[in-house]
Design a protein around this motif. Structure first.
Motif, PDB file in Angstrom:
ATOM      1  N   ALA A   1       0.830  -1.205   0.000  1.00 19.71           N
ATOM      2  CA  ALA A   1       0.000   0.000   0.000  1.00 19.71           C
ATOM      3  C   ALA A   1       0.866   1.258   0.000  1.00 19.71           C
ATOM      4  CB  ALA A   1      -0.934  -0.010   1.203  1.00 19.71           C
ATOM      5  N   ARG A   2       1.946   1.259   0.764  1.00 21.19           N
ATOM      6  CA  ARG A   2       2.820   2.428   0.829  1.00 21.19           C
ATOM      7  C   ARG A   2       3.627   2.583  -0.459  1.00 21.19           C
ATOM      8  NH1 ARG A   2       2.980   5.191   5.304  1.00 21.19           N
ATOM      9  NH2 ARG A   2       4.959   6.150   4.723  1.00 21.19           N
ATOM     10  N   PHE A   3       4.177   1.490  -0.951  1.00 23.18           N
ATOM     11  CA  PHE A   3       4.958   1.569  -2.183  1.00 23.18           C
ATOM     12  C   PHE A   3       4.095   2.022  -3.364  1.00 23.18           C
ATOM     13  CE2 PHE A   3       8.225  -1.827  -0.643  1.00 23.18           C
ATOM     14  CZ  PHE A   3       8.811  -0.863   0.156  1.00 23.18           C
ATOM     15  N   ASN A   4       2.847   1.564  -3.414  1.00 18.67           N
ATOM     16  CA  ASN A   4       1.955   1.966  -4.499  1.00 18.67           C
ATOM     17  C   ASN A   4       1.680   3.460  -4.499  1.00 18.67           C
ATOM     18  OD1 ASN A   4       1.703  -0.619  -5.531  1.00 18.67           O
ATOM     19  ND2 ASN A   4      -0.168  -1.080  -4.403  1.00 18.67           N
ATOM     20  N   ARG A   5       1.848   4.097  -3.350  1.00 21.60           N
ATOM     21  CA  ARG A   5       1.679   5.541  -3.250  1.00 21.60           C
ATOM     22  C   ARG A   5       3.006   6.283  -3.429  1.00 21.60           C
ATOM     23  NH1 ARG A   5      -2.528   7.210   0.214  1.00 21.60           N
ATOM     24  NH2 ARG A   5      -1.576   9.287   0.090  1.00 21.60           N
ATOM     25  N   GLY A   6       4.069   5.537  -3.670  1.00 19.91           N
ATOM     26  CA  GLY A   6       5.379   6.154  -3.821  1.00 19.91           C
ATOM     27  C   GLY A   6       6.011   6.551  -2.506  1.00 19.91           C
ATOM     28  N   LEU A   7       5.555   5.952  -1.401  1.00 19.92           N
ATOM     29  CA  LEU A   7       6.032   6.297  -0.068  1.00 19.92           C
ATOM     30  C   LEU A   7       7.084   5.299   0.405  1.00 19.92           C
ATOM     31  CD1 LEU A   7       2.544   7.024   1.559  1.00 19.92           C
ATOM     32  CD2 LEU A   7       4.198   8.713   0.730  1.00 19.92           C
ATOM     33  N   PRO A   8       7.980   5.709   1.283  1.00 18.76           N
ATOM     34  CA  PRO A   8       8.919   4.748   1.888  1.00 18.76           C
ATOM     35  C   PRO A   8       8.180   3.817   2.831  1.00 18.76           C
ATOM     36  CG  PRO A   8       9.110   6.886   2.957  1.00 18.76           C
ATOM     37  CD  PRO A   8       8.183   7.080   1.796  1.00 18.76           C
ATOM     38  N   ALA A   9       8.820   2.726   3.211  1.00 16.83           N
ATOM     39  CA  ALA A   9       8.165   1.725   4.064  1.00 16.83           C
ATOM     40  C   ALA A   9       7.682   2.346   5.377  1.00 16.83           C
ATOM     41  CB  ALA A   9       9.123   0.572   4.336  1.00 16.83           C
ATOM     42  N   ASN A  10       8.571   2.980   6.107  1.00 14.80           N
ATOM     43  CA  ASN A  10       8.212   3.694   7.333  1.00 14.80           C
ATOM     44  C   ASN A  10       7.423   2.820   8.308  1.00 14.80           C
ATOM     45  OD1 ASN A  10       8.675   6.131   8.638  1.00 14.80           O
ATOM     46  ND2 ASN A  10       6.615   6.874   8.226  1.00 14.80           N
ATOM     47  N   LEU A  11       7.752   1.530   8.357  1.00 18.23           N
ATOM     48  CA  LEU A  11       7.069   0.579   9.232  1.00 18.23           C
ATOM     49  C   LEU A  11       8.054  -0.007  10.232  1.00 18.23           C
ATOM     50  CD1 LEU A  11       5.070  -1.430   6.533  1.00 18.23           C
ATOM     51  CD2 LEU A  11       4.236   0.498   7.886  1.00 18.23           C
ATOM     52  N   SER A  12       7.553  -0.378  11.373  1.00 16.16           N
ATOM     53  CA  SER A  12       8.376  -1.023  12.385  1.00 16.16           C
ATOM     54  C   SER A  12       7.478  -1.902  13.241  1.00 16.16           C
ATOM     55  CB  SER A  12       9.096   0.019  13.251  1.00 16.16           C
ATOM     56  OG  SER A  12       8.159   0.876  13.888  1.00 16.16           O
ATOM     57  N   PHE A  13       8.065  -2.590  14.203  1.00 15.17           N
ATOM     58  CA  PHE A  13       7.274  -3.350  15.179  1.00 15.17           C
ATOM     59  C   PHE A  13       7.756  -2.959  16.563  1.00 15.17           C
ATOM     60  CE2 PHE A  13      11.102  -5.852  14.943  1.00 15.17           C
ATOM     61  CZ  PHE A  13      11.241  -6.445  16.192  1.00 15.17           C
ATOM     62  N   TRP A  14       6.968  -3.280  17.556  1.00 15.59           N
ATOM     63  CA  TRP A  14       7.325  -2.962  18.946  1.00 15.59           C
ATOM     64  C   TRP A  14       7.261  -4.241  19.770  1.00 15.59           C
ATOM     65  CZ3 TRP A  14       4.354  -3.376  23.494  1.00 15.59           C
ATOM     66  CH2 TRP A  14       4.928  -2.792  24.633  1.00 15.59           C
ATOM     67  N   ARG A  15       8.310  -4.451  20.551  1.00 13.96           N
ATOM     68  CA  ARG A  15       8.329  -5.620  21.430  1.00 13.96           C
ATOM     69  C   ARG A  15       9.210  -5.327  22.633  1.00 13.96           C
ATOM     70  NH1 ARG A  15       9.394 -11.863  19.551  1.00 13.96           N
ATOM     71  NH2 ARG A  15       9.489 -12.824  21.613  1.00 13.96           N
ATOM     72  N   ASP A  16       8.683  -5.605  23.812  1.00 11.29           N
ATOM     73  CA  ASP A  16       9.523  -5.436  24.999  1.00 11.29           C
ATOM     74  C   ASP A  16      10.005  -6.812  25.463  1.00 11.29           C
ATOM     75  OD1 ASP A  16       7.485  -6.673  26.466  1.00 11.29           O
ATOM     76  OD2 ASP A  16       6.707  -4.785  27.277  1.00 11.29           O
ATOM     77  N   ARG A  17      10.901  -6.808  26.428  1.00  9.28           N
ATOM     78  CA  ARG A  17      11.517  -8.066  26.854  1.00  9.28           C
ATOM     79  C   ARG A  17      10.587  -8.924  27.704  1.00  9.28           C
ATOM     80  NH1 ARG A  17      16.622  -8.197  25.181  1.00  9.28           N
ATOM     81  NH2 ARG A  17      17.704  -6.227  24.772  1.00  9.28           N
ATOM     82  N   ALA A  18       9.432  -8.369  28.062  1.00 12.49           N
ATOM     83  CA  ALA A  18       8.434  -9.160  28.782  1.00 12.49           C
ATOM     84  C   ALA A  18       7.564  -9.973  27.824  1.00 12.49           C
ATOM     85  CB  ALA A  18       7.558  -8.243  29.631  1.00 12.49           C
ATOM     86  N   GLY A  19       7.774  -9.767  26.507  1.00  9.11           N
ATOM     87  CA  GLY A  19       7.030 -10.541  25.517  1.00  9.11           C
ATOM     88  C   GLY A  19       5.855  -9.818  24.911  1.00  9.11           C
ATOM     89  N   HIS A  20       5.538  -8.596  25.358  1.00  8.15           N
ATOM     90  CA  HIS A  20       4.475  -7.824  24.720  1.00  8.15           C
ATOM     91  C   HIS A  20       4.951  -7.371  23.342  1.00  8.15           C
ATOM     92  CE1 HIS A  20       3.737  -7.143  29.132  1.00  8.15           C
ATOM     93  NE2 HIS A  20       2.549  -7.568  28.736  1.00  8.15           N
TER      94      HIS A  20
END
Length: 386
Positions: free
Chosen positions: A295-314
């Protein structure tokens, strides 16, 4: 041709840049899209041996055939072309004159950065996304069928058996093209490495463990992974950079960019196999991540995505930065709504506080609901954030 969401973006870019470059994996529809959008431009494929020889031996004479521009397919096969193109577009900077395609980032991006910087607009074209399949009346009837079919256009517009098509794709492109780029001598070892990567889709990347299991060094594993990424077969999703909590995971996650290819590499060929496979959840998560990238590439946008995870497993599968807000997205392959499924999203809302936007949970069920501020969206109705 299946209508592509990137068409409007590419047409807009053609109005402002003399050179367009469309990159993406082989068979993702780059040539079809470019020839359909620019029918007045002549077409030349640098994959053709005679055409490539002409372009390499007499680049100036080759380009002289196209005074008003052309679509040049697999342009990275002739590296000298880029310097001559620079001269041509500097003398005549009319927009939309040359359209370059390439299925391998290293060669194409190297030529662009050295000779065409500031003169070229770049667009990444991945296989078909859910919005394109839906608009074309090609959305599979079940989620498992969707994951197995993947998004490569030939599977859908020619109604080919995906198990057979992906087997051929692995042999003709992955094992031939990619292996030649890194000069792999032991094909069996490289095949094992790629299949091990498929088995790790949706997981934190441990290069040392991956190399050990494949029987190669840490450096070799990194090199091979970089080539798979440059060939648009995998994506490394980085952890979210904002330090809401010092006890955060700092390792990227590995994703295939197409679930059909990943499923084939895992030996999954039927819906019944997939329904009970231990990696079904990882493949669904892979699909959600790849849909956002499309969806982002089709708009000519950079990925700009990430994930979040803490050491407690969330963990939250995707964090999307947009409008100075952080939009969390979670993927759940189950078909029922449970309180436990949104626990990590609610934890994220507490941690991110005012920076957090409305949370979304994409799931394998059929009914949209909102619970505790979390939007549950069925896979069939889902539209990725952009």
């Amino acid at each position: 041709m299946i209508p592509r969401d990137a068409s409007h973006t590419l047409s807009s870019l053609a109005a402002g840049y003399p050179v367009l470059a469309v990159t993406g994996p082989r068979q993702s529809g780059k040539t079809t899209l470019c020839r359909a959008l620019f029918p007045a431009l002549p077409y030349a494929s640098l994959e053709d041996p005679d055409t490539r020889q002409f372009a390499q031996e007499d680049t100036r004479g080759f380009l002289a055939q196209y005074p008003d521009g052309a679509v040049l397919d697999e342009a990275q096969r002739c590296p000298d072309l880029f310097a001559y193109l620079q001269r041509r577009v500097d003398e005549d900077p009319r927009p939309g004159r040359f359209v370059l395609t390439g299925s391998q980032q290293f060669g194409l991006m190297s030529g662009i950065s050295q000779s065409l910087a500031g003169r070229v607009a770049l667009l990444h074209l991945l296989p078909l996304g859910i919005a394109e399949l839906r608009a074309g009346g090609l959305l599979p009837p079940s989620l498992d069928r969707l994951l197995l079919d993947g998004g490569y256009p030939p599977v859908h517009d020619r109604r080919l058996d995906p198990a057979i098509w992906y087997a051929n794709y692995v042999q003709t492109y992955l094992e031939r093209d990619v292996r030649q780029l890194i000069n792999v001598r032991d094909l069996a070892q490289f095949q094992r490495f790629v299949r091990l990567c498929a088995g790790r889709t949706g997981q934190l990347l441990n290069l040392s463990a991956l190399g050990d299991e494949a029987g190669v060094s840490h450096n070799t594993a990194g090199q091979w992974l970089s080539v798979l990424e440059a060939s648009y077969l995998i994506h490394r999703l980085p952890p979210h950079h904002r330090n809401f909590n010092k006890r955060l995971v700092k390792t990227p996650k590995l994703y295939f960019l197409d679930t059909g290819l990943a499923a084939r590499l895992l030996g999954i060929e039927t819906e019944s196999q997939l329904a009970t496979h231990p990696l079904r959840g990882a493949l669904f998560e892979t699909w959600v991540v790849s849909e956002h990238l499309k969806a982002r590439f089709n708009r000519g946008l950079p990925a700009n995505l990430s994930f979040w995870r803490d050491r407690a497993g969330h963990e939250v599968d995707l964090i999307i930065e947009r409008d100075n807000r952080l939009w969390p997205v979670e993927a759940k392959a189950g078909s029922t709504i449970t309180a436990d499924a949104s626990r990590s999203l609610l934890r994220w809302l507490d941690v991110a506080a005012d920076a957090a936007a409305e949370p979304t949970l994409v799931y394998a069920g059929e009914h949209a609901q909102t619970r505790n501020g979390v939007k549950w969206i069925p896979w069939r109705e889902w539209q990725p954030h952009v």
